[in-house]
Scaffold this active site. Sequence first.
Site, mmCIF file in Angstrom:
data_model
loop_
_atom_site.group_PDB
_atom_site.id
_atom_site.type_symbol
_atom_site.label_atom_id
_atom_site.label_comp_id
_atom_site.label_asym_id
_atom_site.label_seq_id
_atom_site.Cartn_x
_atom_site.Cartn_y
_atom_site.Cartn_z
ATOM 1 C CB THR A 131 -0.968 -0.008 1.199
ATOM 2 O OG1 THR A 131 -1.730 -1.223 1.153
ATOM 3 C CG2 THR A 131 -1.919 1.169 1.156
ATOM 4 C CB CYS A 132 3.898 2.233 1.873
ATOM 5 S SG CYS A 132 3.172 2.162 3.532
ATOM 6 C CB THR A 133 4.871 0.267 -3.101
ATOM 7 O OG1 THR A 133 5.896 -0.206 -2.215
ATOM 8 C CG2 THR A 133 5.416 0.346 -4.514
#
Length: 154
Positions: free
Chosen positions: A44-46
């Site tokens: 999700t952060c990517t």
Amino acid sequence: MDITEGRKAPAFDMATDGGGRVSLPGLKGKKVVLFFYPKADTPTCTNEAQAFSALADDFAAAGAVVIGVSRDPVRKLDRFKAKYDLKVVLASDEPEDVTDRWGVWVQKKLYGREYMGIERATFLIDGAGVVRRVWRKVSVKGHAAEVLAAAQSL
């Protein structure tokens, strides 16, 4: 601390990818998008970093500097940025004071387990250092475009 719209943004000074530094006083006169994410190189952060990177030219045209903040060490941020060809500044809050000051170091729950972690949140700061928009508990899909629209309207 609860950061609210219309209040002065708390100061920050952090190490960045590529051996640099970024500070709020050093960005005076520019709009700043500060997005906090839990951990570099996780799915999700990517996706979030890639979404902001895809709009990097549009943010620049709007006079906004985009900075992603996590507690990851700089060397991990360097690898993350290179691996995904990210176009935004990645800042390390390894000393852990910025995430505290911005109120995004919070208690979280996952599968019944409680732990402390970074709340996915974004702040839009104007050129005078005033917080103009706050997004908490961010859902990544469409978020970068929403933040861009807000930055363009400032």
